[in-house]
Design an enzyme around this catalytic site. Structure first.
Site, PDB file in Angstrom:
ATOM      1  N   THR A  67      18.904  -7.200 -44.154  1.00  0.00           N
ATOM      2  CA  THR A  67      17.617  -7.642 -44.715  1.00  0.00           C
ATOM      3  C   THR A  67      16.853  -8.374 -43.608  1.00  0.00           C
ATOM      4  O   THR A  67      16.180  -7.742 -42.806  1.00  0.00           O
ATOM      5  CB  THR A  67      17.810  -8.540 -45.955  1.00  0.00           C
ATOM      6  OG1 THR A  67      18.760  -9.571 -45.658  1.00  0.00           O
ATOM      7  CG2 THR A  67      18.297  -7.731 -47.137  1.00  0.00           C
ATOM      8  N   LYS A 103      26.419  -8.457 -43.815  1.00  0.00           N
ATOM      9  CA  LYS A 103      25.010  -8.773 -43.624  1.00  0.00           C
ATOM     10  C   LYS A 103      24.767 -10.180 -44.131  1.00  0.00           C
ATOM     11  O   LYS A 103      25.474 -10.704 -44.986  1.00  0.00           O
ATOM     12  CB  LYS A 103      24.099  -7.782 -44.334  1.00  0.00           C
ATOM     13  CG  LYS A 103      24.168  -7.725 -45.855  1.00  0.00           C
ATOM     14  CD  LYS A 103      23.465  -8.809 -46.619  1.00  0.00           C
ATOM     15  CE  LYS A 103      21.999  -8.913 -46.224  1.00  0.00           C
ATOM     16  NZ  LYS A 103      21.367 -10.062 -47.021  1.00  0.00           N
ATOM     17  N   THR A 110      22.779 -13.888 -50.466  1.00  0.00           N
ATOM     18  CA  THR A 110      22.341 -12.560 -50.020  1.00  0.00           C
ATOM     19  C   THR A 110      23.168 -12.163 -48.823  1.00  0.00           C
ATOM     20  O   THR A 110      22.711 -11.440 -48.008  1.00  0.00           O
ATOM     21  CB  THR A 110      20.864 -12.691 -49.650  1.00  0.00           C
ATOM     22  OG1 THR A 110      20.206 -13.344 -50.707  1.00  0.00           O
ATOM     23  CG2 THR A 110      20.140 -11.426 -49.444  1.00  0.00           C
ATOM     24  N   GLU A 166      18.778 -17.208 -39.689  1.00  0.00           N
ATOM     25  CA  GLU A 166      17.326 -17.118 -39.530  1.00  0.00           C
ATOM     26  C   GLU A 166      16.796 -18.223 -38.621  1.00  0.00           C
ATOM     27  O   GLU A 166      16.892 -19.408 -38.936  1.00  0.00           O
ATOM     28  CB  GLU A 166      16.659 -17.192 -40.909  1.00  0.00           C
ATOM     29  CG  GLU A 166      16.931 -15.954 -41.742  1.00  0.00           C
ATOM     30  CD  GLU A 166      16.515 -16.086 -43.183  1.00  0.00           C
ATOM     31  OE1 GLU A 166      16.442 -15.055 -43.867  1.00  0.00           O
ATOM     32  OE2 GLU A 166      16.269 -17.212 -43.643  1.00  0.00           O
ATOM     33  N   ASN A 211      11.007 -17.603 -43.808  1.00  0.00           N
ATOM     34  CA  ASN A 211      11.108 -17.748 -45.249  1.00  0.00           C
ATOM     35  C   ASN A 211       9.764 -17.940 -45.920  1.00  0.00           C
ATOM     36  O   ASN A 211       9.584 -17.612 -47.089  1.00  0.00           O
ATOM     37  CB  ASN A 211      12.076 -18.892 -45.586  1.00  0.00           C
ATOM     38  CG  ASN A 211      13.512 -18.451 -45.402  1.00  0.00           C
ATOM     39  OD1 ASN A 211      14.070 -17.779 -46.253  1.00  0.00           O
ATOM     40  ND2 ASN A 211      14.102 -18.796 -44.269  1.00  0.00           N
TER      41      ASN A 211
END
Length: 405
Positions: free
Chosen positions: A152, A178, A189, A276, A400
């Site tokens: 993602t 992932k 996630t 991230e 985000n």
């Protein structure tokens, strides 16, 4: 960019006998992107998994658990990215079942023999028509393709392999994962899939997946948010020819567990390295606790603190933030006068306060590194635990804030 994360080399990823991989481009979020993965498994396999403890667990997680509990032999896993199918109620469950039904019809098996997984945006309906339409268009995939097809916000695909010898037979293990954000797994996630051609009975595989998850995927945090879709699956195809492992006392159990854990830890750390906006990879070692649980609580308190994480990003040795996080970790009878805090080999605090010999320049030197070890000695027992985390950068906020755009 990911922190010291080596690119995967498909030539180094061992094929697993009894596993067939394929992908499709369904255009769930972006056209032309690999976003559907099917892992088909030959008959004679065993499959076990652990899942998110988030009470808003996604529809595919619910269906996956139901299908595993049905006691039928699993024939395939189907994973889509771009949409989490979470917070979607009964229609979400119906859509997950529809995907299973479509793939089951193609594979000539029961829908209950298919395990569905989704990852992506929460609270949006699954574009089931796109996924069902894409299933017949699948192309053969390598493990590298498979790792890419489940991404993602990941910058880099994550995959690794190991090969061990059990009773004269080569046993291969290959896994993919992932995750880059919404990472604070609590899976009793993030998605992880590991396949091996070892022969393992279902009760033993169920034990293995829990033990391995606790020491790997359940020991990482990026932002403290537990996803609605976390799933970690172990697949045994029993095609290596090695003797079947049917108990935890089997001579090969510990050897296989160590190899599975090695793969899982590498994948879990890869998720953190690709966090991230991450610029620092932080290992938090907590020693001398009365239980693993309290050691882990301290590790997580440090690893998910925004104040600690932003200090690491700035390379600012504002280390009182570390002490504050330790103090609110929930150990009500912690004797802070017995605690020691280290940054790599630098003793920062002891006897309830700053180490008199500590120099700001030493802390600054460590904080500027891309990889940092925080070591906490609680001085109250023999238990220990390790948690892996990363810093918070401007890029985390940007990613985000723009996630749905």
């Amino acid at each position: 960019m990911p922190v010291n994360l080596k690119p995967i080399d498909n030539a180094q990823l061992a094929p697993i006998a009894g596993v067939d991989l394929s992908y499709a481009c369904a255009g769930i979020k972006k056209p032309g992107r690999k976003d559907v993965l099917v892992i088909r498994i030959d008959k004679g396999n065993t499959v076990a998994g652990v899942f998110t403890q988030n009470r808003f667990c996604a529809a595919p997680v619910q269906i996956c658990k139901q299908n595993l509990d049905a006691g039928v032999q699993i024939r395939a896993l189907v994973i889509n990215t771009g949409n989490a199918n979470a917070g979607t109620g009964e229609s979400g469950r119906q859509n997950a079942r529809a995907v299973c039904e479509a793939l089951a019809k193609e594979l000539d098996c029961l829908p209950e023999q298919i395990l569905p997984f989704s990852t992506g945006v929460i609270l949006e309906p699954l574009p089931v028509d796109k996924i069902v339409a894409a299933l017949p268009t699948r192309q053969p995939a390598t493990w590298a393709d498979a790792a890419e097809a489940i991404m993602t916000t990941d910058i880099a695909p994550k995959a690794t392999s190991r090969t061990i010898d059990i009773d004269g037979h080569a046993v291969s293990i290959t896994g993919i994962a992932k995750g880059a954000g919404m990472i604070h797994p609590n899976m009793a996630t993030m998605l992880g899939f590991i396949a091996t051609d070892a022969a393992i009975t279902r009760p033993v595989l169920s034990q293995l997946v829990k033990e391995v998850a606790d020491l790997s995927f359940n020991s990482i945090t990026i932002d403290g948010d537990t996803s609605t879709n976390d799933s970690f699956m172990l697949i045994s195809t029993a095609q290596s020819g090695a003797p079947r492992i049917d108990s935890v006392t089997h001579p090969a159990y510990e050897q296989l567990k160590a190899a599975l854990l090695d793969v899982s830890v590498e994948l879990a750390q890869a998720i953190v390295r690709d966090g991230e906006g991450a610029t620092k990879f932080i290992t938090i070692q907590v020693e001398g606790g009365r239980s693993v649980a309290e050691c882990k609580a301290v590790g997580y308190a440090i690893g998910r603190s925004p104040l600690v994480k932003t200090a690491f990003f700035a390379s600012d040795p504002n280390l009182g933030r570390l002490l504050a996080a330790i103090g609110y970790a929930g150990i009500n009878d912690l004797d802070v006068d017995r605690l020691e805090l280290y940054l790599d080999d630098v003793l920062v605090a002891k006897d309830g306060g700053r180490n008199p010999d500590y120099q700001e320049a030493d802390g600054q030197r460590v904080m500027q590194q891309a990889e940092i070890t925080v070591r906490v000695v609680l001085g109250r027992g023999l238990a220990n635990a390790t948690v892996w985390s990363c810093d918070f950068s401007y890029e985390y906020v940007k990613i985000n804030a723009d996630y749905r755009s």
